[in-house]
Design a protein around this motif. Structure first.
Motif, mmCIF file in Angstrom:
data_model
loop_
_atom_site.group_PDB
_atom_site.id
_atom_site.type_symbol
_atom_site.label_atom_id
_atom_site.label_comp_id
_atom_site.label_asym_id
_atom_site.label_seq_id
_atom_site.Cartn_x
_atom_site.Cartn_y
_atom_site.Cartn_z
ATOM 1 N N VAL A 1 46.897 41.398 52.990
ATOM 2 C CA VAL A 1 45.888 40.413 52.609
ATOM 3 C C VAL A 1 44.655 41.087 52.008
ATOM 4 C CG1 VAL A 1 44.448 38.501 53.447
ATOM 5 C CG2 VAL A 1 46.667 38.942 54.515
ATOM 6 N N ASP B 1 37.392 40.508 46.655
ATOM 7 C CA ASP B 1 37.836 40.204 45.299
ATOM 8 C C ASP B 1 38.033 41.516 44.527
ATOM 9 O OD1 ASP B 1 37.264 37.652 46.142
ATOM 10 O OD2 ASP B 1 35.511 37.383 44.855
ATOM 11 N N ALA C 1 51.797 39.072 44.848
ATOM 12 C CA ALA C 1 50.948 39.331 43.686
ATOM 13 C C ALA C 1 51.625 40.359 42.778
ATOM 14 C CB ALA C 1 49.579 39.834 44.128
ATOM 15 N N GLU D 1 46.703 42.106 38.458
ATOM 16 C CA GLU D 1 46.155 40.761 38.647
ATOM 17 C C GLU D 1 44.815 40.820 39.367
ATOM 18 O OE1 GLU D 1 50.058 37.845 39.044
ATOM 19 O OE2 GLU D 1 48.944 38.425 40.848
ATOM 20 N N VAL E 1 42.613 39.385 42.199
ATOM 21 C CA VAL E 1 42.874 38.717 43.468
ATOM 22 C C VAL E 1 41.547 38.389 44.131
ATOM 23 C CG1 VAL E 1 45.111 39.853 43.760
ATOM 24 C CG2 VAL E 1 43.053 40.916 44.725
ATOM 25 N N ARG F 1 39.419 37.351 47.884
ATOM 26 C CA ARG F 1 39.406 37.532 49.333
ATOM 27 C C ARG F 1 40.264 36.450 49.990
ATOM 28 N NH1 ARG F 1 36.274 39.488 53.653
ATOM 29 N NH2 ARG F 1 36.136 38.038 55.417
ATOM 30 N N ASP G 1 43.604 36.270 49.671
ATOM 31 C CA ASP G 1 44.903 36.151 49.006
ATOM 32 C C ASP G 1 45.934 37.032 49.708
ATOM 33 O OD1 ASP G 1 43.874 34.426 47.139
ATOM 34 O OD2 ASP G 1 43.897 35.870 45.476
ATOM 35 N N LEU H 1 48.993 39.293 49.300
ATOM 36 C CA LEU H 1 49.512 40.113 48.210
ATOM 37 C C LEU H 1 50.992 40.433 48.399
ATOM 38 C CD1 LEU H 1 46.541 42.647 47.982
ATOM 39 C CD2 LEU H 1 46.751 40.364 46.972
#
Length: 298
Positions: free
Chosen positions: A55, A59, A91, A95, A97, A99, A101, A103
Motif C-alpha cells: 500500500v 502520493d 498498479a 503510474e 499513485v 496515498r 492505493d 499496488l
C-alpha cells in the motif's frame, strides 16, 4: 522467481539473473548465515497462510513492482518451507499513485511474507522515490525538447535498478559505466594537454565507443566540436551562456547542461535549447516513496 516475474523484468530492461543476485545478497543481510528470521519462526506456525496488501503511504510514482514480487518469490525459495507465494500486481510501474492505493497483493505462507517484507519494501520504496523525483524534473521540462538524464552517482550494487527507476519516472539514462561511453572530463583534458588532444586519443583508442566531452566555456565547446565531438557536457554554465553555446554549435552536437542544476531553474535551462539536463540528485538524493505491507485482518 516465476517465469512471469522474469518476463516483467526483461520487459523493463532488467536482467533477471542480476536482480536475483541483488535480492540474494539483500536477504542474506537480514537472514544471516543460517537463513533464519527468528521472530517469524518463533511466532508464526509454518502452515499459516495470509494475504497482504502493498500500500502506498504517500502520493508519487511507483517503480519496481516486479522487483518486489521477485523478493517474495525468492524468499519462499530461500526459506524452504515447501510452499510458494502468489503475487498480483495492481498498479504498473510509471503510474502516479495516491496515498492509500493498493499496488499489489501477496498471498502465501505468513512467515515468508513477513520475512521478505523489509527487503521488498527497501527496493520498492527506493526505486519509487527515484521515479517520483525524476517525474518532477520531467514535468518541469515539459514544453521544451530537453530531457532529464541520470548519472553514475548511484547506490553501489543498485545501479541497474535505480537507472530503471529513472526511466519509469520519465527520464533517460546516460552511460551505465566506464565501459560503454567515453567521457572526457576536466582531469582527462588536463592530463592529455587539452580538449582536442584528449578527444583524439579516445577516438583513436576506441573508434566505436561514443565520446562525450565536458567543456567549461563557449570557446572550449567550439574547439571540441571542431575536433569532431558530437556530444558536449556544458558544465556549470548559466542559461545565458548555454544559449550562446546552442547558437554557436547548432546541430553539430548534442548538448547536455550539467552541474548545480535545481528544479527551480529547470524550465529556464530547458528553454535555452539544450538537449539534456544531467541531474545526479535523481539517484544520490531522492527520498524514498513511503510504501507499506499490510496483512489483511478479515
Amino acid at each position: 522467481m516465476t517465469s512471469e516475474t522474469e518476463r516483467l523484468l526483461r520487459a523493463a530492461g532488467l536482467d533477471p539473473d542480476q536482480v536475483r543476485r541483488i535480492i540474494e545478497n539483500a536477504l542474506v543481510e537480514d537472514l544471516g548465515p543460517d537463513g533464519l528470521d527468528v521472530t517469524s519462526t518463533a511466532t508464526i506456525p509454518a502452515a499459516q497462510t495470509d494475504t497482504a496488501d502493498v500500500v502506498a503511504r504517500a502520493d508519487g510514482v511507483v517503480a519496481g513492482l516486479a522487483v518486489a514480487a521477485a523478493v517474495f518469490e525468492s524468499a519462499a525459495e530461500a526459506i524452504g518451507i515447501g510452499r510458494t507465494v502468489e503475487v498480483s500486481l495492481v498498479a504498473h510501474d510509471g503510474e502516479r499513485v495516491a496515498r492509500g492505493d493498493v499496488l499489489a497483493t501477496v498471498t502465501g505462507p505468513t512467515r515468508v511474507l513477513l520475512t521478505a517484507e523489509r527487503t521488498a519494501l527497501n527496493l520498492l520504496c527506493r526505486m519509487s522515490g527515484v521515479a517520483t523525483h525524476t517525474r518532477a524534473w520531467a514535468d518541469a521540462l515539459a514544453g521544451s525538447k530537453a530531457m532529464v538524464l541520470d548519472t553514475r552517482k548511484t547506490t553501489p550494487g543498485l545501479r541497474a535498478l535505480e537507472k530503471y527507476a529513472v526511466r519509469a519516472g520519465g527520464g533517460t539514462n546516460k552511460r551505465m559505466g566506464l565501459h560503454d561511453v567515453a567521457m572526457v572530463k576536466d582531469n582527462h583534458k588536463f592530463a592529455a594537454g587539452g580538449v582536442a588532444a584528449a578527444y583524439r586519443r579516445v577516438r583513436e583508442a576506441f573508434p566505436d565507443v561514443p565520446v562525450q566531452v565536458e567543456v567549461d566555456t563557449l570557446a572550449e565547446a567550439v574547439e571540441a566540436v571542431e575536433a569532431g565531438a558530437d556530444f558536449l557536457l556544458l558544465d556549470n554554465m548559466p542559461p545565458a551562456v548555454l544559449a550562446e553555446v546552442v547558437a554557436a554549435v547548432g546541430d553539430r552536437a548534442e548538448l547536455e547542461a550539467t552541474g548545480g542544476l535545481t528544479l527551480t531553474d529547470a524550465a529556464a535551462v530547458g528553454a535555452t535549447g539544450v538537449d539534456y539536463l544531467s541531474v545526479g540528485a535523481l539517484t544520490h538524493s531522492s527520498p524514498i516513496l513511503d510504501i507499506a505491507l499490510d496483512l489483511r485482518t478479515e
